[in-house]
Design a protein around this motif. Structure first.
Motif, short mmCIF file in Angstrom:
data_model
loop_
_atom_site.label_atom_id
_atom_site.label_comp_id
_atom_site.label_asym_id
_atom_site.label_seq_id
_atom_site.Cartn_x
_atom_site.Cartn_y
_atom_site.Cartn_z
N PRO A 19 71.62 14.48 60.66
CA PRO A 19 70.95 15.11 59.52
C PRO A 19 70.35 14.08 58.55
CG PRO A 19 73.15 16.03 59.87
CD PRO A 19 73.04 14.84 60.76
N PRO A 55 70.63 22.76 64.25
CA PRO A 55 72.05 22.70 63.91
C PRO A 55 72.95 23.49 64.87
CG PRO A 55 70.74 23.02 61.93
CD PRO A 55 69.80 23.13 63.09
N VAL A 112 68.44 16.42 62.83
CA VAL A 112 69.17 17.69 62.99
C VAL A 112 68.54 18.62 61.96
CG1 VAL A 112 71.36 18.91 62.81
CG2 VAL A 112 71.32 16.60 63.76
N THR A 113 67.74 19.57 62.42
CA THR A 113 66.97 20.39 61.49
C THR A 113 66.51 21.68 62.16
OG1 THR A 113 64.93 20.45 60.16
CG2 THR A 113 64.87 19.10 62.15
#
Length: 235
Positions: free
Chosen positions: A140, A118, A145-146
């Motif tokens: 995400p 992120p 996105v992590t």
């Protein structure tokens, strides 16, 4: 309209294009009709009763196919420090931050999936015009996105695919290779279909599964009986 090849036309004559088949029958036909010199990809085209113009009817996500896709996937990860190290250890082919972004800005695109932590989205966001049109923008909703980059990489390598409804309400997704055989292709297809059924938006009215077809890279589409397919039939 593109001219159909001789193999495609010959294959089309071997079955009734208007008939609705069970999942197993359809995949059996698709694998038998595949005649290219390479291992063709089998794809599902699923038309859903949604209006993608409405935000509450947008269907997008990712699913790990039990038997993978048969394709080796190159992963690029935007991360720094410990997370970059974690990505390298998990098997990412390319790991970087501003340097990776600069490379992509210059036209380098030798990867299949992009993952980002992120805190890197400020950098990645500037690549939207380059990555967006190619469907490579980390998101995400698809788990790209992590902070858990290792898990994301492992899932992608294991056969995770992303799906997204197009402008006319159709989801196109690969479910494996012809060489997988009917059983593995059916497992993958059923996993995808079950995921899409669970993702049905509350705002979607009327028939949700409108039509389903499966085809190989060079072969004609075979239509499925949607009601039978929806039961995740094993016949």
């Amino acid at each position: 309209m593109a001219k159909k090849g001789k193999r495609f036309l010959e294959a089309s004559k071997t079955f009734n294009r208007d008939e609705l088949y069970s999942t197993t029958e359809a995949l059996d036909l698709v694998t038998k009709m595949a005649s290219a010199k390479f291992d063709e990809t089998v794809e599902a085209a699923i038309k859903l009763g949604v209006n993608p113009k409405h935000a509450d009817q947008q269907i997008r996500g990712a699913v790990v196919l039990p038997h993978g896709t048969g394709k080796s996937v190159k992963v690029a990860v935007f991360a720094k420090g410990e997370k970059a190290k974690e990505a390298e250890e998990a098997g990412a082919e390319f790991v970087g931050a501003d340097d990776l972004a600069a490379k992509i800005q210059q036209g380098w695109m030798d990867f299949d999936v992009a993952v980002a932590t992120p805190d890197m989205m400020g950098v990645v966001g500037k690549l939207g015009r380059v990555l967006g049109p190619k469907g490579l923008m980390p998101n995400p909703k698809t788990g790209t996105v992590t902070m858990d980059v290792a898990r994301a990489i492992q899932e992608i390598k294991a056969g995770k695919i992303e799906y997204r409804v197009d402008k006319v309400g159709i989801i196109h997704a690969p479910i494996g290779k012809v060489s997988f055989g009917v059983e593995k292709l059916r497992d993958n297809f059923n996993t995808l279909l079950e995921t899409l059924i669970k993702a049905k938006p509350a705002a979607a009215k009327g028939t949700y599964l409108k039509s389903i077809a499966v085809s190989s890279t060079m072969g004609p589409g075979v239509k499925l009986n949607t009601q039978k397919a929806a039961t995740l039939d094993k016949e």
